[in-house]
Structures are given as structure tokens and as C-alpha cells.
Design a protein around this motif. Structure first.
Motif, PDB file in Angstrom:
ATOM      1  N   VAL A 345       0.838  -1.193   0.000  1.00 61.58           N
ATOM      2  CA  VAL A 345       0.000   0.000   0.000  1.00 61.58           C
ATOM      3  C   VAL A 345       0.876   1.246   0.000  1.00 61.58           C
ATOM      4  O   VAL A 345       1.762   1.393   0.844  1.00 61.58           O
ATOM      5  CB  VAL A 345      -0.950   0.026   1.213  1.00 61.58           C
ATOM      6  CG1 VAL A 345      -1.788   1.303   1.212  1.00 61.58           C
ATOM      7  CG2 VAL A 345      -1.853  -1.194   1.205  1.00 61.58           C
ATOM      8  N   ILE A 347       1.077   5.369   0.476  1.00 61.60           N
ATOM      9  CA  ILE A 347       0.346   6.399   1.216  1.00 61.60           C
ATOM     10  C   ILE A 347       0.915   7.768   0.872  1.00 61.60           C
ATOM     11  O   ILE A 347       2.121   7.988   0.972  1.00 61.60           O
ATOM     12  CB  ILE A 347       0.432   6.173   2.739  1.00 61.60           C
ATOM     13  CG1 ILE A 347      -0.187   4.828   3.127  1.00 61.60           C
ATOM     14  CG2 ILE A 347      -0.269   7.305   3.494  1.00 61.60           C
ATOM     15  CD1 ILE A 347      -0.089   4.510   4.619  1.00 61.60           C
ATOM     16  N   SER A 349       0.261  11.877   1.866  1.00 56.53           N
ATOM     17  CA  SER A 349      -0.433  12.789   2.768  1.00 56.53           C
ATOM     18  C   SER A 349       0.116  14.189   2.585  1.00 56.53           C
ATOM     19  O   SER A 349       1.328  14.395   2.668  1.00 56.53           O
ATOM     20  CB  SER A 349      -0.257  12.347   4.228  1.00 56.53           C
ATOM     21  OG  SER A 349      -0.804  13.313   5.108  1.00 56.53           O
ATOM     22  N   THR A 400      -3.406   5.095  -1.429  1.00 57.72           N
ATOM     23  CA  THR A 400      -4.234   5.858  -0.500  1.00 57.72           C
ATOM     24  C   THR A 400      -3.725   7.291  -0.434  1.00 57.72           C
ATOM     25  O   THR A 400      -2.524   7.529  -0.374  1.00 57.72           O
ATOM     26  CB  THR A 400      -4.220   5.234   0.906  1.00 57.72           C
ATOM     27  OG1 THR A 400      -2.876   5.173   1.396  1.00 57.72           O
ATOM     28  CG2 THR A 400      -4.796   3.828   0.885  1.00 57.72           C
ATOM     29  N   TYR A 402      -4.338  11.365   1.225  1.00 57.73           N
ATOM     30  CA  TYR A 402      -4.993  12.407   2.003  1.00 57.73           C
ATOM     31  C   TYR A 402      -4.690  13.722   1.303  1.00 57.73           C
ATOM     32  O   TYR A 402      -3.533  14.134   1.193  1.00 57.73           O
ATOM     33  CB  TYR A 402      -4.494  12.456   3.450  1.00 57.73           C
ATOM     34  CG  TYR A 402      -5.031  13.686   4.160  1.00 57.73           C
ATOM     35  CD1 TYR A 402      -6.370  13.740   4.550  1.00 57.73           C
ATOM     36  CD2 TYR A 402      -4.233  14.802   4.376  1.00 57.73           C
ATOM     37  CE1 TYR A 402      -6.883  14.869   5.151  1.00 57.73           C
ATOM     38  CE2 TYR A 402      -4.744  15.936   4.977  1.00 57.73           C
ATOM     39  CZ  TYR A 402      -6.071  15.966   5.362  1.00 57.73           C
ATOM     40  OH  TYR A 402      -6.576  17.096   5.948  1.00 57.73           O
ATOM     41  N   VAL A 426      -7.811   5.184  -3.138  1.00 57.95           N
ATOM     42  CA  VAL A 426      -8.677   5.548  -2.018  1.00 57.95           C
ATOM     43  C   VAL A 426      -8.252   6.928  -1.543  1.00 57.95           C
ATOM     44  O   VAL A 426      -7.063   7.168  -1.314  1.00 57.95           O
ATOM     45  CB  VAL A 426      -8.569   4.538  -0.857  1.00 57.95           C
ATOM     46  CG1 VAL A 426      -9.681   4.769   0.160  1.00 57.95           C
ATOM     47  CG2 VAL A 426      -8.602   3.107  -1.376  1.00 57.95           C
ATOM     48  N   ALA A 427      -9.209   7.849  -1.378  1.00 58.53           N
ATOM     49  CA  ALA A 427      -8.833   9.224  -1.055  1.00 58.53           C
ATOM     50  C   ALA A 427      -9.714   9.803   0.036  1.00 58.53           C
ATOM     51  O   ALA A 427     -10.934   9.614   0.051  1.00 58.53           O
ATOM     52  CB  ALA A 427      -8.901  10.106  -2.298  1.00 58.53           C
ATOM     53  N   LEU A 466     -10.207   5.441   5.752  1.00 56.19           N
ATOM     54  CA  LEU A 466      -9.183   5.313   4.715  1.00 56.19           C
ATOM     55  C   LEU A 466      -8.423   3.999   4.889  1.00 56.19           C
ATOM     56  O   LEU A 466      -8.177   3.261   3.923  1.00 56.19           O
ATOM     57  CB  LEU A 466      -8.223   6.499   4.796  1.00 56.19           C
ATOM     58  CG  LEU A 466      -7.114   6.588   3.740  1.00 56.19           C
ATOM     59  CD1 LEU A 466      -7.695   6.948   2.383  1.00 56.19           C
ATOM     60  CD2 LEU A 466      -6.074   7.619   4.145  1.00 56.19           C
ATOM     61  N   LEU A 467      -8.069   3.695   6.127  1.00 54.84           N
ATOM     62  CA  LEU A 467      -7.321   2.470   6.392  1.00 54.84           C
ATOM     63  C   LEU A 467      -8.231   1.248   6.413  1.00 54.84           C
ATOM     64  O   LEU A 467      -7.800   0.146   6.055  1.00 54.84           O
ATOM     65  CB  LEU A 467      -6.557   2.616   7.706  1.00 54.84           C
ATOM     66  CG  LEU A 467      -5.499   3.731   7.672  1.00 54.84           C
ATOM     67  CD1 LEU A 467      -4.874   3.928   9.031  1.00 54.84           C
ATOM     68  CD2 LEU A 467      -4.423   3.417   6.649  1.00 54.84           C
ATOM     69  N   GLY A 470      -8.369   0.445   2.883  1.00 56.93           N
ATOM     70  CA  GLY A 470      -7.043   0.019   2.444  1.00 56.93           C
ATOM     71  C   GLY A 470      -6.728  -1.405   2.843  1.00 56.93           C
ATOM     72  O   GLY A 470      -6.186  -2.190   2.050  1.00 56.93           O
TER      73      GLY A 470
END
Length: 645
Positions: A345, A347, A349, A400, A402, A426-427, A466-467, A470
Motif C-alpha cells: 500500500v 500512502i 499525505s 491511498t 490524504y 482511495v482518497a 481510509l485504512l 485500504g
């Protein structure tokens, strides 16, 4: 295409940054200097003769253009001009122009010709030029490939020892795809160099071990980074047990990345030092830039400008850092002392604070991380850059994000729509932009929802969600439909799950929920779970379990969670809420049935989107929006109202 009355930064095929702008008369000395650095072969291929020096008359004509019938762009690396591209209309009001460019030897093969051709063609079209012609020596294979690889329909004629080329410069689907392909490769490459550096220089780590710089240095060292770590300190011989140097270049090592934790006022000095060491990028942890007010914003602009002129990209400033769990890299250049375990995954941010929460929560849930980037003020590197990188990253299966801004919503939508066909995105989008973060438009909730829905992005509302999503995507297959089997040993829990399914748009399959009762043995529970997972009328399973009351179970030590792996063998997604017992790895476990069902519903919606034909969206990048709005008003329509609709 961006107009270039003002300088613009462009990425080359190796991920480095250069500047493109219109030529100026005062560029004459720099043009002469560039010409002096050409090899004899480069001069011959461009000018068809040795051309050892530029006569003054030619020089003045080279640098003096009208930016209409005659245009020329230069490419700058630092303060040096390394390439020139130009077109000249063949006659008054002619629709044809001759195009030519030349690139300094050390910068050849890095995509500069394509960059120049793209901008020259865009400018020429605005002034009524529809055809380019060019003359190229047969030996100049690289230049011939620039024209043919761009996607234009090139006609060739060979005469008098020269290849004569002619081609229309109107954009086509092929040329747009070529441009986007180049954009993708350059942006992805620039991020790859940040996340897999051979060596890292750390600026601002104190010899006392106190402060932000010392913390990042310690995390790099303790995380087992496989490359060289070079603390840069004006006086100390060692920092954190590592040999320190007054300049990164003094170490004599391959330095690809600089981590910066110095005062904003001295950050540009770090850029110059890192550039001497050959760094390709900066991760600026320091705060006090645009988020601090106008003075900080000016410092931020100076920092990014200096970095781009040196060929570097910038993560931050005011960011948490970057990480890569690849065993060959083991990079933890962040303020987080411990990273999640390696996984699949990625990430991204924008917020450092949210980044801390994301990493901590991912660790707690056992969500494996491939790589992580915190963009902070997003002065340069953005979420779109990471999408480009993760698209082809073999270590990343789930993306993912943010997000606090959309610097280019149209580009984000295009990238997400394309990438989402192979990797779920995924946002979590914040609708309130913190001071100094990015320069894109703030979007309202309806606009964000529409943008994500059309792009196949799985929208969530909290870090936890979000998680939640995920974890499910990382470990489970996608559901083939909306039919859900709810299986449990508690009528209350199975009823809650069934209600949650209905609320989230899922369908409780016929014959469910199935309550095996509190007295059921582990074998009975396992049989019911496996039967549900193999039921042809079921697309996904929600497994719930409540600890029985005292006296209701003969063997309280029996492991009811052991049934879950058998259910997974059916190849359908299984989510679990077990109020007792530890759920095995690979089964997404949630503290409540509502959270489990909500995550399953988000993923089911994404699976629905994947099953729909992708269709074809019109290309809107070149639409004249003002003219379109005027036409709508002429018909009595309100453009703003239509957009809201």
C-alpha cells in the motif's frame, strides 16, 4: 499547454528539472557560450557545416525574434542555456514554418527535443501556423526520431543529401497520448529517484542529538537505510555516530537526496551545496515557509526556484518526510520513529499531522506499506506526481491519498480514472485548506464527490475509514456483486450487520443473516461460514462473533477464528467483527459491524465502476472556456448554474 511568456519548469526523461522560456536579446553571450561547448558533430548535424563560431549578424538574428512569425525558446540548466528551439514562418501570412533545434551534447537523449517541439507547435498554432517543415541530415537519427516519435504524420523526401520533413501540427489523439506518456515517464522517474536514493545528505542535524534534523537522521540510521548517510555540519566531526562533513560534496559519495531541517532563511544555501554533491531532490522538513505568512511564502518560492534551476525536485516544505520499505532501500526519512511493516500500500499525505496518524494507525492495523510521501505545503511534488509513480510501481497494489488541495483537478481525474482500472485509489479529501498549502482551487463537498465518482476514486470521510478500505483492498478480492452473507453466533450482531448492509446499499443474500446461536461449536460455526462463502448466491461474507456467556460453551478456549482461512479459499471477500479472539492475518477485522460493512460497501461500489465500460471522455484541455460561456449566455443559459447542475 502553458504559455511561456513567463519561464516554466519542465521535467526531462531522467527526472531532472530544467527551465524553458522565450529567448531574449540579452541571451547572446549565453548562446555563444553554449555554441562553444558543442562537439564538432553536433555543430555539423545542426548547421550542415563546421560552423566554428557564430557571426555577430547571425547571433543578433538568433536572439531577436517577434514571438509571432519568428519564435525561439531556450532551455536552461542552472544559469546555462543548454538548448534552443525555434520556428520561422516561411512567408507573410504563410501557414507553414520551418522548425529547428539544437541541444548541448551532455543533455542530448533526455527528451529536450520533444519538449521544445511541443511548445513550439503550441505557440505556432496560436498564430495561424498549421504546418512545420524541417531539414535534417540522414545521419541525424536522433532528430529524425524526435519528429516521428511525437505522433505527427510526417512526410519525408530525400533530396540533395538532406531529408526534407513536412507535417501538420494540429493536436491529435496520437500526439496527446505521446505527450501524456512523456509526462507520465518523467514525473514517475523524478519520484523514483527520491524514493530510492543511493546516498542521503542530512542538513540541520545537531551534534547534541536534539531537534528535528537529529530525529530524522536517527530514523534513517536506525531504519537500516542501505545507502550512504552523510550528516552535513559546519564544525562537528561526527553526528549521531556518523562522520560529518562541512559540505555534502566533501564526502565524495553518490548523493541523490538531501533532507533539510534548517532555518528557512538558509534553505537556499543548502540547495547550492546539495547541487554540488549531485543531489536530485530535496525533502524539506523545516517549517516557517508559506504557512507562516508572506515572508515565508517568498522564501518558499526562492527555495523551489533555486532547486529547479539546479535540476532538483522538492518535497515539502513543512512536511513529515518520505519512506520506502523495499528491502533494497529501507528508507525512513521521516519524523516517524517506526514505519509500518513492508507491504503493498502506498500512502500520500499533504498534512504532516495526518501523516503521523496514518503511519501509526497503519502499523496498529498491520497494513503493510510500500512507500510514503508527505508533501507538506506542496510547493512542488504533489499527489498527481505520486499517482504517476505508483501507476507502474511493482511494489504497490493499493494507493491511498490524504488531499487538502487539487492543484490540477482535471489532471487528477484523468490519472485516477486510468490508474484505477488496474490499482484502486482511495482518497480522503479535506475541504479546508491550511495556510500556505498549495495553490489549487478549494472544492466543495459536491464537487469532490462528483470528481471522485467519475474517476473511480473510492472516497472516504475519516483516517480510520481510509485504512479500513485500504486493509480490505490489500488482502481481499473484489466482490462480484452486492449480495452479502451475514454469518454469526449472535442474533443481535447479525441483525446489526444486516441493517448496516441495507443502509450502505448492499443486499443481504437469500437465506441470511444466518445465526448459528451462542451454543454453536467452532466446527459448527466453521461449517456455516464455509457454506456461506461457497454459496453461489453470495458475493461477499460478513463474519461476526460474540463471546458466549458463561456456561453457554463447553470449551471456552476453542478458536473460532480458525474458520476464517477456510472461508477465504472460496475466493470471495470476507470481513470480520470478532469481539473475542485474534483474527488471522489476511482477514480484515473491524471493531464494529458498521465499520466492516461500510468498508465492504465502498469496495463494492469500486468493483461496480470497474465493471462499467470505460467509455471515452471528450478532450477539454484546449477548450476556450470564455468563448463557451459567452455562447451559453447568448442562448439565454447561465454557465454557473449549468456547472452546479
Amino acid at each position: 499547454m502553458t504559455t511561456v511568456e513567463q519561464p516554466v519548469d519542465v521535467l526531462l526523461s531522467d527526472g531532472t528539472t530544467v527551465q524553458l522560456r522565450q529567448i531574449r536579446p540579452e541571451d547572446a553571450p549565453a548562446i555563444v557560450a553554449m555554441h562553444s561547448r558543442f562537439s564538432e558533430r553536433t555543430r555539423y548535424l545542426r548547421y550542415f557545416s563546421p560552423y566554428p563560431r557564430i557571426p555577430e549578424r547571425d547571433l543578433q538574428r538568433f536572439v531577436t525574434v517577434d514571438h509571432r512569425d519568428r519564435e525561439a525558446f531556450v532551455i536552461l540548466a542552472g544559469d546555462r542555456i543548454v538548448a534552443v528551439g525555434r520556428y520561422e514562418r516561411l512567408g507573410p501570412q504563410s501557414p507553414e514554418a520551418e522548425v529547428a533545434f539544437v541541444v548541448e551534447d551532455s543533455y542530448q537523449g533526455r527528451g529536450i527535443g520533444s519538449v521544445l517541439l511541443e511548445h513550439l507547435a503550441d505557440t505556432a498554432r496560436r498564430f495561424g501556423i498549421v504546418h512545420f517543415v524541417a531539414e535534417v541530415l540522414p545521419a541525424n537519427g536522433a532528430m529524425l526520431r524526435v519528429f516521428s516519435d511525437f505522433g505527427y504524420q510526417v512526410q519525408r523526401q530525400f533530396a540533395d543529401g538532406v531529408v526534407h520533413l513536412s507535417f501538420p501540427i494540429a493536436p491529435t489523439e496520437t500526439t496527446l497520448e505521446v505527450q501524456r506518456g512523456r509526462e507520465h515517464r518523467t514525473e514517475a522517474r523524478s519520484i523514483a529517484r527520491l524514493l530510492a536514493p543511493r546516498g542521503i545528505a542530512v542538513y540541520g542535524a545537531s551534534a547534541t542529538g536534539q531537534g528535528v534534523g537529529a530525529a530524522v537522521l536517527g530514523h534513517l540510521r536506525d531504519g537500516g537505510f542501505t545507502g550512504a548517510i552523510v550528516p552535513v555540519h559546519p564544525t562537528a566531526a561526527t553526528v549521531a555516530g556518523l562522520r560529518a562533513y562541512p559540505s555534502a560534496a566533501d564526502a565524495g559519495l553518490d548523493i541523490d537526496l538531501a533532507v533539510v531541517a534548517v532555518a528557512p532563511e538558509t534553505a537556499t544555501e543548502v540547495v547550492a551545496d546539495a547541487a554540488k554533491a549531485g543531489a536530485h531532490g530535496l525533502v524539506v522538513i523545516s517549517a516557517g515557509f508559506a504557512e507562516a505568512g508572506p515572508q515565508g511564502a517568498a522564501l518558499q518560492r526562492s527555495l523551489v526556484r533555486a532547486a529547479h534551476l539546479a535540476g532538483m525536485r522538492v518535497v515539502g516544505p513543512n512536511c513529515l518526510g518520505v519512506a520506502n520499505t523495499d528491502e533494497k532501500v529501507r528508507l525512513n526519512a521521516t519524523l516517524a520513529p517506526v514505519l509500518p511493516a513492508p507491504g503493498r500500500v502506498g500512502i500520500f499525505s499533504q498534512s504532516g499531522a495526518f501523516g503521523v496518524a496514518l503511519l501509526a494507525e497503519a502499523s496498529r492495523r498491520g497494513l503493510g506499506l510500500s512507500s510514503f510521501v508527505s508533501a507538506g505545503n506542496r510547493a512542488d511534488v504533489s499527489g498527481n506526481d505520486l499517482l504517476q509513480y505508483w501507476q507502474d510501481d511493482p511494489a504497490t497494489d493499493v494507493i491511498t491519498l490524504y488531499l487538502e488541495t487539487f492543484g490540477n483537478p482535471r489532471k487528477f481525474a484523468r490519472l485516477a480514472r486510468w490508474i484505477g482500472r488496474s490499482k484502486p485509489v482511495v482518497a480522503l479529501a479535506s475541504l479546508a485548506r491550511p495556510p500556505g498549502v498549495g495553490d489549487g482551487p478549494a472544492l466543495d463537498a459536491a464537487a469532490v464527490s462528483a470528481l471522485f465518482a467519475q474517476s473511480g476514486v473510492i472516497r472516504v470521510d475519516t483516517v480510520a475509514e481510509l485504512l479500513d478500505v485500504g486493509v480490505l483492498l490489500a488482502h481481499q478480492p473484489l466482490p462480484a456483486g452486492h449480495r452479502v452473507a451475514v454469518v454469526g453466533n449472535s442474533s443481535a450482531l447479525t441483525g446489526l450487520a444486516a441493517t448496516a448492509c441495507a443502509a450502505q446499499g448492499l443486499t443481504v443474500a437469500d437465506g441470511y443473516p444466518r445465526d448459528v446461536g451462542p451454543r454453536a461449536t467452532a466446527a459448527e460455526y466453521a461449517a456455516a461460514l464455509v457454506a456461506s462463502a461457497t454459496d453461489e448466491g453470495v458475493d461477499a461474507v460478513v463474519a461476526v462473533f460474540a463471546p458466549p456467556l458463561p456456561g453457554q460453551l463447553a470449551d471456552p478456549e476453542t478458536d473460532f477464528t480458525a474458520a476464517l482461512p477456510d472461508a477465504l479459499a472460496a475466493g470471495k471477500p470476507v470481513v470480520a467483527t470478532f469481539l473475542a479472539g485474534r483474527v488471522p492475518a489476511g482477514v480484515p477485522a473491524y471493531p464494529s459491524v458498521e465499520e466492516a460493512v461500510r468498508a465492504l460497501a465502498r469496495v463494492t461500489t469500486y468493483a461496480d465502476w470497474l465493471r462499467r465500460p470505460p467509455g471515452a471522455l471528450p478532450e477539454l484541455d484546449r477548450v476556450d472556456r470564455l468563448a463557451g460561456q459567452a455562447a451559453l449566455r447568448a442562448d439565454g443559459a447561465d454557465p454557473a448554474a449549468l456547472l452546479r447542475a
